[in-house]
Scaffold this active site. Structure first.
Site, PDB file in Angstrom:
ATOM      1  N   ASP A  55      -8.757  24.234 -20.424  1.00  0.00           N
ATOM      2  CA  ASP A  55      -9.447  22.817 -22.001  1.00  0.00           C
ATOM      3  C   ASP A  55     -10.035  21.601 -21.044  1.00  0.00           C
ATOM      4  OD1 ASP A  55      -8.289  21.435 -24.296  1.00  0.00           O
ATOM      5  OD2 ASP A  55      -7.488  20.570 -22.188  1.00  0.00           O
ATOM      6  N   TYR A  60     -13.085  13.301 -19.494  1.00  0.00           N
ATOM      7  CA  TYR A  60     -11.792  13.761 -17.925  1.00  0.00           C
ATOM      8  C   TYR A  60     -13.108  13.421 -16.579  1.00  0.00           C
ATOM      9  CZ  TYR A  60      -8.129  16.058 -21.409  1.00  0.00           C
ATOM     10  OH  TYR A  60      -7.491  15.689 -22.159  1.00  0.00           O
ATOM     11  N   LYS A  88     -14.110  18.257 -26.166  1.00  0.00           N
ATOM     12  CA  LYS A  88     -13.207  16.994 -26.815  1.00  0.00           C
ATOM     13  C   LYS A  88     -14.576  15.789 -27.188  1.00  0.00           C
ATOM     14  CE  LYS A  88      -8.654  18.043 -25.066  1.00  0.00           C
ATOM     15  NZ  LYS A  88      -8.678  18.073 -23.724  1.00  0.00           N
ATOM     16  N   HIS A 121     -10.513  13.431 -30.241  1.00  0.00           N
ATOM     17  CA  HIS A 121      -9.308  13.615 -28.976  1.00  0.00           C
ATOM     18  C   HIS A 121      -8.865  12.406 -29.428  1.00  0.00           C
ATOM     19  CE1 HIS A 121      -9.382  13.641 -24.053  1.00  0.00           C
ATOM     20  NE2 HIS A 121      -8.213  13.863 -25.167  1.00  0.00           N
TER      21      HIS A 121
HETATM   22  P1  NDP Z   1       1.171  18.805 -18.047  1.00  0.00           P
HETATM   23  O1  NDP Z   1       2.324  19.258 -18.781  1.00  0.00           O
HETATM   24  O2  NDP Z   1       0.503  20.593 -17.305  1.00  0.00           O
HETATM   25  O3  NDP Z   1       1.887  18.792 -16.026  1.00  0.00           O
HETATM   26  C1  NDP Z   1       0.827  18.636 -15.041  1.00  0.00           C
HETATM   27  C2  NDP Z   1       1.998  18.099 -13.840  1.00  0.00           C
HETATM   28  O4  NDP Z   1       2.986  19.477 -13.954  1.00  0.00           O
HETATM   29  C3  NDP Z   1       0.579  18.134 -12.620  1.00  0.00           C
HETATM   30  O5  NDP Z   1       1.367  16.715 -11.814  1.00  0.00           O
HETATM   31  C4  NDP Z   1       0.786  19.296 -12.321  1.00  0.00           C
HETATM   32  O6  NDP Z   1       0.835  19.343 -10.392  1.00  0.00           O
HETATM   33  C5  NDP Z   1       2.686  19.510 -12.257  1.00  0.00           C
HETATM   34  N1  NDP Z   1       2.573  21.516 -12.223  1.00  0.00           N
HETATM   35  C6  NDP Z   1       2.261  22.631 -12.867  1.00  0.00           C
HETATM   36  N2  NDP Z   1       2.503  23.535 -12.740  1.00  0.00           N
HETATM   37  C7  NDP Z   1       3.881  23.607 -11.999  1.00  0.00           C
HETATM   38  C8  NDP Z   1       4.581  24.555 -11.064  1.00  0.00           C
HETATM   39  N3  NDP Z   1       4.886  25.496 -12.365  1.00  0.00           N
HETATM   40  N4  NDP Z   1       6.100  22.630 -10.870  1.00  0.00           N
HETATM   41  C9  NDP Z   1       5.734  21.719 -10.834  1.00  0.00           C
HETATM   42  N5  NDP Z   1       4.855  21.200 -11.493  1.00  0.00           N
HETATM   43  C10 NDP Z   1       4.015  21.908 -11.744  1.00  0.00           C
HETATM   44  O7  NDP Z   1      -0.025  17.633 -17.814  1.00  0.00           O
HETATM   45  P2  NDP Z   1      -0.912  17.140 -18.626  1.00  0.00           P
HETATM   46  O8  NDP Z   1      -0.569  15.874 -18.689  1.00  0.00           O
HETATM   47  O9  NDP Z   1      -1.678  17.234 -17.458  1.00  0.00           O
HETATM   48  O10 NDP Z   1      -1.103  18.581 -19.417  1.00  0.00           O
HETATM   49  C11 NDP Z   1      -1.937  19.389 -19.802  1.00  0.00           C
HETATM   50  C12 NDP Z   1      -3.508  19.215 -20.418  1.00  0.00           C
HETATM   51  O11 NDP Z   1      -3.354  19.209 -22.007  1.00  0.00           O
HETATM   52  C13 NDP Z   1      -4.560  18.462 -19.888  1.00  0.00           C
HETATM   53  O12 NDP Z   1      -4.406  18.413 -18.022  1.00  0.00           O
HETATM   54  C14 NDP Z   1      -5.906  18.055 -20.820  1.00  0.00           C
HETATM   55  O13 NDP Z   1      -6.611  19.653 -20.477  1.00  0.00           O
HETATM   56  C15 NDP Z   1      -3.913  18.732 -22.197  1.00  0.00           C
HETATM   57  N6  NDP Z   1      -4.157  17.251 -22.161  1.00  0.00           N
HETATM   58  C16 NDP Z   1      -4.901  16.793 -23.352  1.00  0.00           C
HETATM   59  C17 NDP Z   1      -4.579  15.612 -24.500  1.00  0.00           C
HETATM   60  C18 NDP Z   1      -4.837  14.656 -25.695  1.00  0.00           C
HETATM   61  O14 NDP Z   1      -5.131  13.966 -26.210  1.00  0.00           O
HETATM   62  N7  NDP Z   1      -6.224  16.205 -26.536  1.00  0.00           N
HETATM   63  C19 NDP Z   1      -3.697  14.590 -23.808  1.00  0.00           C
HETATM   64  C20 NDP Z   1      -3.486  15.002 -22.472  1.00  0.00           C
HETATM   65  C21 NDP Z   1      -2.980  16.203 -21.732  1.00  0.00           C
HETATM   66  P3  NDP Z   1       0.091  20.113  -9.293  1.00  0.00           P
HETATM   67  O15 NDP Z   1      -0.952  19.802 -10.055  1.00  0.00           O
HETATM   68  O16 NDP Z   1      -0.291  19.764  -8.075  1.00  0.00           O
HETATM   69  O17 NDP Z   1       0.370  21.697  -9.602  1.00  0.00           O
HETATM   70  C1  1BO Z   2      -6.740  10.033 -22.646  1.00  0.00           C
HETATM   71  C2  1BO Z   2      -7.070  11.074 -22.210  1.00  0.00           C
HETATM   72  C3  1BO Z   2      -5.040  12.508 -22.566  1.00  0.00           C
HETATM   73  C4  1BO Z   2      -5.558  13.097 -22.056  1.00  0.00           C
HETATM   74  O1  1BO Z   2      -6.286  13.810 -22.861  1.00  0.00           O
END
Ligand code: NDP
Ligand code: 1BO
Length: 322
Positions: A55, A60, A88, A121
């Site tokens: 994704d 991003y 997106k 998005h």
């Molecule tokens: P997540 O809920 O996926 O959490 C990510 C965080 O958790 C990072 O800090 C990561 O750190 C940590 N992490 C990952 N795996 C573990 C684990 N097993 N144990 C402990 N910590 C962990 O956050 P996001 O907000 O990034 O959401 C995921 C994805 O969703 C985004 O990256 C994006 O692709 C999508 N998204 C889409 C949106 C939209 O508007 N459509 C909005 C927000 C997100 P580390 O990297 O150090 O492991």
């Molecule tokens: C503003 C973008 C949030 C992550 O999709």
């Protein structure tokens, strides 16, 4: 409905069937804030973790790196058709004539011929160069029907296999369904035990729109720390799993695909080892009962201007549905 398939390592890998007939792998790698490390994370996920779903988004700023990672994984023997790539359409591109050029730019950055899924998005149009928070005039009228027609045209021209939306409300989905020739295949929304978002999930299920849960671990800095939540931790210890795995599995058991982000190779691999066990009903219900339900990604910084509207509050953004 979930279907089981197998990765090259023989790992049981579930997917969900979309209205189009295509399958979306149940767990994908999120790449928001992955920056220059995105390529490495994508290779680790695909080659070592068995992920088949990535994704990303133009916003991003990491599509080039994601594309490099995909290319490297394909050099390691994977076929394009084995992968499911989502990107997106950003808010500045939400006018009909900007949709196709935006997609073409995304394909170029990713070095791909087509996307498996292209999502709007946010359902809010911003002026190019808009401030955060927006100044007067930064939030523009959004021609939802005109933009959706162009999304449909991308699908008809096989540049994208599926189209969908993110961050819609029931009100906005109802509006879209009123004119859509192609029903959105996917609605991507924030969902985790700290923000179950049941209303939109139920609406989508009723309308056969598949839901992808974003921020399934509670998101990143400034997010909700579900990894150390007492209930999550208790269930993880009981089932001999990690909190991350419990949070991913909770999403899968609700019938959503899930896209955890990680840059850490061990956590990337851990987050997808969720297919040969279940969260028992009682524990699942305990996760469904976590209190203090609250969005993390509420859009305030991007879209709310308290004095100049059109969105003067977070409640305005979400059509007062929360
Ligand atoms: P997540 O809920 O996926 O959490 C990510 C965080 O958790 C990072 O800090 C990561 O750190 C940590 N992490 C990952 N795996 C573990 C684990 N097993 N144990 C402990 N910590 C962990 O956050 P996001 O907000 O990034 O959401 C995921 C994805 O969703 C985004 O990256 C994006 O692709 C999508 N998204 C889409 C949106 C939209 O508007 N459509 C909005 C927000 C997100 P580390 O990297 O150090 O492991
Ligand atoms: C503003 C973008 C949030 C992550 O999709």
């Amino acid at each position: 409905m979930a279907h089981a398939t197998f990765t090259s390592e023989g790992q049981n890998m579930e997917s969900f069937r979309l209205l189009s007939g295509h399958k979306i792998p149940a767990v994908g790698l999120g790449t928001w804030r992955s920056g220059s490390q995105a390529a490495h994370a994508v290779v680790t996920a695909i080659v070592e973790g068995g992920y088949r779903h990535i994704d990303t988004a133009w916003e991003y700023g990491d599509q080039r790196e994601v594309g490099q990672g995909i290319k490297r994984a394909m050099h390691a023997g994977l076929e394009r058709r084995d992968l499911f790539v989502t990107s997106k359409l950003w808010c500045t591109e939400l006018s009909p004539e900007r949709v196709r050029p935006a997609l073409q730019n995304t394909l170029k950055e990713l070095q791909l011929e087509y996307l498996d899924l292209y999502l709007i998005h946010w359902p809010i149009r911003l002026r190019e160069g808009a401030s955060k928070p927006p100044k007067a005039g930064d939030v523009l009228d959004f021609d939802m029907e005109g933009v959706w027609r162009e999304m449909e045209n991308l699908s008809k021209d096989s540049l994208v296999r599926n189209i969908g939306v993110c961050n819609f409300t029931v009100t906005k989905l109802n509006k879209l369904l009123g004119f859509a020739e192609l029903i959105p295949a996917v609605c991507q929304m924030e969902m985790h035990p700290g923000w179950r978002n049941d209303r939109i999930l139920e609406f989508c299920k009723k309308n056969e729109i598949h839901v992808t849960a974003y921020s399934p671990l509670g998101s990143q800095e400034g997010g909700r720390d579900l990894i150390h939540d007492q209930t999550v931790d208790r269930i993880a210890k009981k089932l001999n799993k990690t909190p991350g795995q419990i949070l991913v599995k909770w999403g899968l058991q609700r019938g959503t695909s899930v896209i955890p982000k990680s840059l850490n190779p061990e956590r990337i691999k851990e987050n997808i080892k969720v297919f040969d066990w279940v969260i028992p009903e009682q524990d699942f219900q305990a996760l469904n009962s976590i209190t203090d339900q609250k969005r993390v990604i509420d859009g305030e910084d991007l879209f709310v201007n308290k004095t100049e509207g059109p969105f003067r509050s977070v409640a305005d953004l979400w059509d007062h549905e929360d």
